[in-house]
Design an enzyme around this catalytic site. Structure first.
Site, mmCIF file in Angstrom:
data_model
loop_
_atom_site.group_PDB
_atom_site.id
_atom_site.type_symbol
_atom_site.label_atom_id
_atom_site.label_comp_id
_atom_site.label_asym_id
_atom_site.label_seq_id
_atom_site.Cartn_x
_atom_site.Cartn_y
_atom_site.Cartn_z
ATOM 1 N NE ARG A 1 -4.135 -1.683 0.088
ATOM 2 C CZ ARG A 1 -5.294 -1.833 0.716
ATOM 3 N NH1 ARG A 1 -5.693 -0.967 1.590
ATOM 4 N NH2 ARG A 1 -6.060 -2.863 0.437
ATOM 5 C CE1 TYR B 1 -13.065 -7.746 1.098
ATOM 6 C CE2 TYR B 1 -11.469 -9.412 0.432
ATOM 7 C CZ TYR B 1 -11.814 -8.333 1.218
ATOM 8 O OH TYR B 1 -10.911 -7.836 2.131
ATOM 9 N NE ARG C 1 -7.580 5.491 2.531
ATOM 10 C CZ ARG C 1 -8.498 4.811 3.199
ATOM 11 N NH1 ARG C 1 -9.604 5.405 3.594
ATOM 12 N NH2 ARG C 1 -8.314 3.533 3.477
ATOM 13 C CG ASP D 1 -8.968 -3.249 -4.492
ATOM 14 O OD1 ASP D 1 -8.339 -2.734 -3.559
ATOM 15 O OD2 ASP D 1 -9.823 -4.147 -4.321
ATOM 16 N NE ARG E 1 -10.332 7.984 -2.986
ATOM 17 C CZ ARG E 1 -10.908 7.582 -1.896
ATOM 18 N NH1 ARG E 1 -10.208 7.374 -0.830
ATOM 19 N NH2 ARG E 1 -12.193 7.373 -1.862
HETATM 20 O O1 1CP Z 1 -0.175 -1.857 -2.448
HETATM 21 C C1 1CP Z 1 -0.403 -0.943 -3.238
HETATM 22 O O2 1CP Z 1 -0.003 0.227 -3.066
HETATM 23 C C2 1CP Z 1 -1.096 -1.267 -4.555
HETATM 24 C C3 1CP Z 1 -2.516 -1.135 -4.617
HETATM 25 C C4 1CP Z 1 -3.452 -2.038 -3.842
HETATM 26 C C5 1CP Z 1 -3.341 -3.411 -3.550
HETATM 27 C C6 1CP Z 1 -2.185 -4.343 -3.792
HETATM 28 C C7 1CP Z 1 -4.693 -1.612 -3.371
HETATM 29 C C8 1CP Z 1 -5.186 -0.229 -3.467
HETATM 30 N N1 1CP Z 1 -5.376 -2.682 -2.881
HETATM 31 C C9 1CP Z 1 -4.580 -3.790 -2.953
HETATM 32 C C10 1CP Z 1 -4.891 -5.163 -2.566
HETATM 33 C C11 1CP Z 1 -6.106 -5.425 -1.752
HETATM 34 N N2 1CP Z 1 -7.355 -4.866 -1.840
HETATM 35 C C12 1CP Z 1 -6.168 -6.453 -0.787
HETATM 36 C C13 1CP Z 1 -5.021 -7.399 -0.484
HETATM 37 C C14 1CP Z 1 -4.004 -6.784 0.399
HETATM 38 C C15 1CP Z 1 -4.435 -6.481 1.801
HETATM 39 O O3 1CP Z 1 -4.719 -7.432 2.549
HETATM 40 O O4 1CP Z 1 -4.441 -5.295 2.160
HETATM 41 C C16 1CP Z 1 -7.463 -6.461 -0.253
HETATM 42 C C17 1CP Z 1 -8.004 -7.380 0.834
HETATM 43 C C18 1CP Z 1 -8.212 -5.463 -0.919
HETATM 44 C C19 1CP Z 1 -9.645 -5.131 -0.734
HETATM 45 C C20 1CP Z 1 -9.815 -3.727 -0.344
HETATM 46 N N3 1CP Z 1 -9.681 -2.690 -1.209
HETATM 47 C C21 1CP Z 1 -9.998 -3.198 0.949
HETATM 48 C C22 1CP Z 1 -10.110 -4.012 2.222
HETATM 49 C C23 1CP Z 1 -11.531 -4.195 2.589
HETATM 50 C C24 1CP Z 1 -11.702 -4.998 3.858
HETATM 51 O O5 1CP Z 1 -11.908 -6.224 3.786
HETATM 52 O O6 1CP Z 1 -11.642 -4.408 4.950
HETATM 53 C C25 1CP Z 1 -10.058 -1.802 0.826
HETATM 54 C C26 1CP Z 1 -10.290 -0.795 1.910
HETATM 55 C C27 1CP Z 1 -9.811 -1.505 -0.547
HETATM 56 C C28 1CP Z 1 -9.687 -0.161 -1.184
HETATM 57 C C29 1CP Z 1 -8.295 0.208 -1.529
HETATM 58 N N4 1CP Z 1 -7.484 -0.520 -2.378
HETATM 59 C C30 1CP Z 1 -6.286 0.164 -2.571
HETATM 60 C C31 1CP Z 1 -6.351 1.360 -1.786
HETATM 61 C C32 1CP Z 1 -5.285 2.419 -1.725
HETATM 62 C C33 1CP Z 1 -7.603 1.383 -1.150
HETATM 63 C C34 1CP Z 1 -8.144 2.488 -0.280
HETATM 64 C C35 1CP Z 1 -9.017 3.296 -1.173
HETATM 65 C C36 1CP Z 1 -8.999 4.746 -0.875
HETATM 66 O O7 1CP Z 1 -9.845 5.119 -0.047
HETATM 67 O O8 1CP Z 1 -8.222 5.511 -1.469
#
Ligand code: 1CP
Length: 342
Positions: A23, A150, A27, A73, A36
């Site tokens: 990540r 999911y 943010r 994502d 964003r």
């Molecule tokens: O790592 C990086 O910088 C690259 C981008 C990336 C990756 C690899 C994002 C951007 N998401 C992911 C993978 C991801 N997405 C995972 C696997 C890794 C982990 O365990 O964190 C999972 C479970 C998700 C699903 C997801 N997407 C969630 C979790 C939901 C939950 O179960 O609580 C969330 C909050 C997101 C949104 C998201 N994806 C990425 C970002 C930066 C965000 C936040 C969005 C924002 O508000 O800007």
């Protein structure tokens, strides 16, 4: 081969581990929040190749990480299979649920995913062109079990209860869903590799809730199938697997799946992971993400501890999970300086 991450993935022990951060585009960075806002919302950012490439590059410019990870994502792939996806502000992802044999059968055919996902491949092409020559480009997807949790629950959940319930009540439908995700993941990652990804990573964020035979059937086997298919098509492509919170399941995971590197979360100690997992090959991890919030002498001490524990084998320095939005960007710099400067 000069890129440090590729050398570590090939099994080389380096004097200083290469470093990136899960990540890393996110943010906690003001420049991410600005881009964003320009995109409008999170999904519009993911599907806008210029802006997605821009946020991928931001942490590379600021910190000079050794790898960039495609900004996208894990939920885009299931969306490309048909179910609607949206994000509730302040809450997280929501998805139309897939829980019946008829719904699994109604998912779009695997070849159709590329219509939806074409902008993601374009982001990869832009990055392959614009990244500094020493920076490795990592593509990724969710592992089938995590993506299925999911799709079945329609949202994130702490215990993955809905997916476990479907697995218990209708194993054939559950296995068919895992199978469809597995096939689509091969095509998705293969297209990222063709577009320029040099490494791919499978995020199995909820692997920790699979126990015993379920771990073998739904974490190990689908991962092994994906890796075998990718390596047959793209000989030598390195793969990082992240079966988060697998505990003892980390032992032998690389050999069982064909992964070149196992990413380790911070629920296990680096000393344990060095003795039990790194003995078989490259590992990535595993500093606790909270140090990016709290900083100070604890951050320096624990960063050195991770580097020291893994110094006798191939290692890519990373956090044990994603950096959180409340992290201080200055603490990330302190971590990098500690890894690189001793
Ligand atoms: O790592 C990086 O910088 C690259 C981008 C990336 C990756 C690899 C994002 C951007 N998401 C992911 C993978 C991801 N997405 C995972 C696997 C890794 C982990 O365990 O964190 C999972 C479970 C998700 C699903 C997801 N997407 C969630 C979790 C939901 C939950 O179960 O609580 C969330 C909050 C997101 C949104 C998201 N994806 C990425 C970002 C930066 C965000 C936040 C969005 C924002 O508000 O800007």
């Amino acid at each position: 081969m000069t890129k440090l991450i590729l050398r570590a993935l090939a099994g080389e022990t380096l004097p200083t581990p290469p470093i990136w951060m899960m990540r890393q585009a996110g943010r906690y960075l003001p420049e991410y929040r600005a881009t964003r806002a320009q995109a409008g919302d999170f999904l519009s950012l993911c599907y806008n190749p210029e802006l997605a490439a821009e946020v991928t590059l931001q942490p590379i410019r600021r910190y000079g990480f050794d790898a960039a990870i495609l900004f996208a994502d894990i939920l885009l792939l299931p969306q490309a299979l048909g179910p609607k996806l949206w994000f509730e502000t302040g809450e997280g992802p929501r998805m139309e649920t897939t829980t019946t044999a008829a719904q699994v059968a109604a998912l779009r055919p695997t070849e159709a995913i590329h219509d939806t996902l074409a902008p993601i491949y374009e982001t990869v092409r832009i990055l392959a062109r614009e990244l500094p020559k020493e920076t490795t480009l990592i593509g990724f997807a969710g592992a089938p079990w995590t993506v299925a949790t999911y799709m079945i629950a329609g949202r994130g959940s702490k215990d993955q209860g809905a997916a476990h319930a479907l697995k218990a009540a209708d194993r054939a439908t559950f296995a068919a869903l895992i199978n469809r995700i597995t096939e689509a993941t091969v095509e998705y990652l293969s297209a990222q590799i063709v577009a320029g990804a040099e490494v791919v990573k499978l995020f199995d964020s909820w692997a920790g809730s699979l126990k015993g035979a379920d771990f073998a059937d739904f974490a190990v086997k689908p991962t092994a199938r994906i890796i075998a298919a990718l390596k047959a098509r793209h000989p030598g492509i390195p793969v990082i697997a992240f079966p988060r919170e697998a505990g003892n399941g980390y032992i032998g995971f690389a050999a069982a799946t064909g992964a070149d590197c196992v990413a380790i979360d911070n629920s296990v100690s680096p000393e344990w992971a060095a003795a039990n997992v790194q003995k078989d090959g490259c590992v990535q991890g595993n500093l606790a993400p909270h140090h990016m919030v709290t900083g100070g002498p604890d951050l320096i001490r624990e960063t050195r501890r991770v580097v020291d524990a893994f110094r006798h084998g191939p290692h890519i320095f990373n956090l044990g999970h994603g950096i959180t939005p409340d992290a201080d960007p200055a603490n990330v710099q302190l971590m990098i300086d500690t890894v690189r400067g001793g």
